[in-house]
Design an enzyme around this catalytic site. Structure first.
Site, mmCIF file in Angstrom:
data_model
loop_
_atom_site.group_PDB
_atom_site.id
_atom_site.type_symbol
_atom_site.label_atom_id
_atom_site.label_comp_id
_atom_site.label_asym_id
_atom_site.label_seq_id
_atom_site.Cartn_x
_atom_site.Cartn_y
_atom_site.Cartn_z
ATOM 1 C CG ASP A 59 10.063 1.138 11.668
ATOM 2 O OD1 ASP A 59 10.209 1.837 10.644
ATOM 3 O OD2 ASP A 59 9.331 0.128 11.701
ATOM 4 C CG ASP B 213 1.278 4.368 4.488
ATOM 5 O OD1 ASP B 213 0.103 4.068 4.238
ATOM 6 O OD2 ASP B 213 2.042 3.616 5.123
ATOM 7 C CG ASP C 162 -0.230 -0.429 2.485
ATOM 8 O OD1 ASP C 162 0.959 -0.058 2.657
ATOM 9 O OD2 ASP C 162 -0.840 -1.137 3.308
HETATM 10 P P1 ATP Z 1 4.431 -2.995 4.814
HETATM 11 O O1 ATP Z 1 4.895 -3.269 3.446
HETATM 12 O O2 ATP Z 1 4.405 -4.191 5.637
HETATM 13 O O3 ATP Z 1 3.163 -2.201 4.883
HETATM 14 P P2 ATP Z 1 5.539 -0.625 5.970
HETATM 15 O O4 ATP Z 1 6.948 -0.158 6.147
HETATM 16 O O5 ATP Z 1 4.663 0.225 5.118
HETATM 17 O O6 ATP Z 1 5.613 -2.090 5.457
HETATM 18 P P3 ATP Z 1 3.631 -0.216 8.034
HETATM 19 O O7 ATP Z 1 3.384 -1.041 9.240
HETATM 20 O O8 ATP Z 1 2.568 -0.085 7.015
HETATM 21 O O9 ATP Z 1 4.952 -0.781 7.404
HETATM 22 O O10 ATP Z 1 4.059 1.229 8.538
HETATM 23 C C1 ATP Z 1 4.243 2.323 7.653
HETATM 24 C C2 ATP Z 1 5.441 3.159 8.096
HETATM 25 O O11 ATP Z 1 5.177 3.729 9.397
HETATM 26 C C3 ATP Z 1 6.748 2.404 8.263
HETATM 27 O O12 ATP Z 1 7.449 2.326 7.046
HETATM 28 C C4 ATP Z 1 7.477 3.230 9.292
HETATM 29 O O13 ATP Z 1 8.082 4.348 8.697
HETATM 30 C C5 ATP Z 1 6.355 3.717 10.191
HETATM 31 N N1 ATP Z 1 6.121 2.820 11.346
HETATM 32 C C6 ATP Z 1 5.221 1.813 11.429
HETATM 33 N N2 ATP Z 1 5.245 1.204 12.621
HETATM 34 C C7 ATP Z 1 6.193 1.845 13.338
HETATM 35 C C8 ATP Z 1 6.688 1.703 14.668
HETATM 36 N N3 ATP Z 1 6.231 0.754 15.476
HETATM 37 N N4 ATP Z 1 7.660 2.556 15.065
HETATM 38 C C9 ATP Z 1 8.131 3.523 14.240
HETATM 39 N N5 ATP Z 1 7.705 3.694 12.998
HETATM 40 C C10 ATP Z 1 6.747 2.885 12.521
HETATM 41 MG MG MG Z 2 2.533 -0.072 4.776
#
Ligand code: ATP
Ligand code: MG
Length: 459
Positions: A148, A75, A73
């Site tokens: 993170d 963001d 997705d």
């Molecule tokens: P995915 O492909 O699994 O969606 P993602 O990196 O987009 O990977 P998400 O859980 O959707 O992961 O989170 C979006 C973004 O928000 C992450 O890339 C990170 O920058 C931030 N984020 C999410 N969870 C945390 C956390 N627990 N602590 C700090 N930053 C976070």
């Molecule tokens: Mg994501």
């Protein structure tokens, strides 16, 4: 004197991570495949920018595109407040209470738009309660610092093809290294779920974990016990639906993060007898995720917890209990045990129960029962589950095929199949039925059965 003091303060703040200027790249020169950027995300950025705001794609969308993967997705991060975002998009709604975000809808796509977050958790007020500084919203630099991993803190503007990198995420991407932003110990203490995220991203991306990011995990892993069960469930689901579920679980085990925390994982990772079944379930899930098909979490958790259910069920029937009530109480005891740690959402629990309780019905190939079973709204999921059992050698391959044929046959063909499946007279049928009911999963097949295993429709 005052001049020197001011200079010292300025020098100090210039070194702070929040004052750091980001590295700036052309996205396409770093391998950003512009045509693969979601049109919905591009339109969201354009509209926000035309409204006078900043708008950047951030997180997994940017990371995965730069790595040549297909993002789950997109963001978008902005300096507009949720209220301002909502006013710009007709089809949008604010969700969440503590940290509000806006879901912007474009056709069937949803883009999650969040306002830059500050490092400080609460708002400052003066003696009259007036908000002096709303610390919930921050600058882009603050937003980057509270993410993170360095590779998750890259900001991409698809309109100008600009990539901003505050924490050397591009370099870490090239080195294929997962590195926590800031002091890893403090970041894990702030939010222990980040340890699970290390395991997920290391496995999903095949990245190495930077030693300082790795090192505190062994010592801090017990902090996961204080994380609310619902949050753990969400994170586990992301892990299981990452398309690399087995690798993720193995990484969790390598990190020592699975122990005691999730009884389910102890079961999965430490019972080699049933590895075939769990592996078949995880492989089927990964295949569906990678083919962009829906996966039902209820089905997946039913598969992951099937082994303890089956063992308890068999023990109860061996003690002479009737098959169906024995299965129901095996299910209750396994779910009760699991509930303390990982709160599987209630709607998924309903699906799991149904899929499990339908399994003994596949052994009955007489009378009206098969007709009722194929007409059941959850037949497809239950049959997929039966195929997993066939695949792992727990049920005969022929059984899975028979039900496939039966479900596709017309009325006269079905009657013929029922005749064929039940040689002998009525009394023999009844005897057979009774004995089947008493001995769950007792037949063993060759395990070569199912041609395709699917995880059913979303639950
Ligand atoms: P995915 O492909 O699994 O969606 P993602 O990196 O987009 O990977 P998400 O859980 O959707 O992961 O989170 C979006 C973004 O928000 C992450 O890339 C990170 O920058 C931030 N984020 C999410 N969870 C945390 C956390 N627990 N602590 C700090 N930053 C976070
Ligand atoms: Mg994501």
């Amino acid at each position: 004197m005052i001049r020197r003091l001011i200079d010292r303060v300025l020098a100090k703040t210039a070194r702070s991570p929040l004052r750091k200027r980001p590295k700036r790249y052309r996205g396409s020169e770093q391998g950003m495949p512009l045509p693969d950027v979601s049109p919905a995300a591009v339109r969201t950025c354009e509209t926000l920018q035309q409204g006078g705001f900043q708008a950047w794609i951030v997180g997994g969308g940017v990371r995965d595109l730069l790595l040549g993967l297909k993002p789950k997705d997109f963001d978008v991060a902005t300096d507009a407040t949720p209220e301002q975002v909502r006013k710009l998009f007709r089809r949008s709604r604010i969700i969440g209470r503590r940290f509000q975000i806006v879901h912007v809808l474009h056709g069937r796509d949803t883009i999650e738009v969040s306002t830059y977050r500050s490092m400080q958790p609460a708002a400052e007020t003066d003696e009259h309660g007036r908000v002096l500084r709303d610390n919930v919203w921050g600058t882009q630099a603050e937003d980057a610092a509270r993410r993170d991993f360095t590779i998750n803190a890259l900001y991409y503007d698809p309109v100008s093809d600009t990539l901003l990198d505050y924490h050397d995420g591009v370099k870490d991407m090239q080195r294929r290294t997962l590195r926590m932003i800031g002091d890893p110990s403090s970041r894990y203490r702030e939010d222990p779920v980040r340890m699970l995220r290390v395991a997920r991203f290391a496995a999903k991306l095949g990245f190495g974990v930077e030693p300082k990011t790795q090192q505190p995990i062994r010592e801090l892993k017990d902090l996961l016990h204080h994380v609310p069960a619902a949050r753990l469930f969400d994170e586990m689901l992301k892990l299981l639906l990452s398309g690399k579920s087995m690798a993720c679980l193995q990484e969790l085990r390598r990190q020592g993060l699975h122990h005691g925390l999730l009884p389910m994982l102890d079961v999965i990772l430490e019972q080699p007898d049933d590895e075939r079944f769990v592996q078949a379930a995880l492989a089927a899930t990964d295949a569906r995720v990678l083919a962009d098909k829906s996966v039902s979490p209820g089905f997946l958790f039913a598969a992951l917890l099937w082994q303890p259910v089956r063992v308890r069920w068999q023990q109860a029937t061996a003690r002479g209990e009737h098959s169906i009530p024995a299965l129901a109480s095996a299910i209750d005891s396994v779910l009760d045990e699991q509930a303390g740690r990982l709160a599987i959402q209630r709607r998924f629990i309903g699906d799991m129960r149904e899929i499990w309780m339908m399994q003994p019905r596949f052994d009955r190939r007489t009378g009206r029962s098969p007709h009722a079973l194929v007409a059941h709204p959850r037949f497809r999921a239950a049959w997929d589950f039966l195929l997993l059992r066939c695949d792992s050698g727990e049920a005969p391959a022929e059984l899975g095929r028979w039900w496939n044929d039966f479900s596709q046959a017309d009325a006269p063909e079905r009657e013929a199949m029922l005749e064929h499946a039940t040689p002998g007279g009525t009394a023999a049928k009844k005897r057979k039925r009774r004995s089947r009911r008493r001995s769950p999963a007792s037949e063993s097949g060759d395990g070569s059965g199912a041609e395709s295993v699917e995880t059913g429709s979303p639950g």
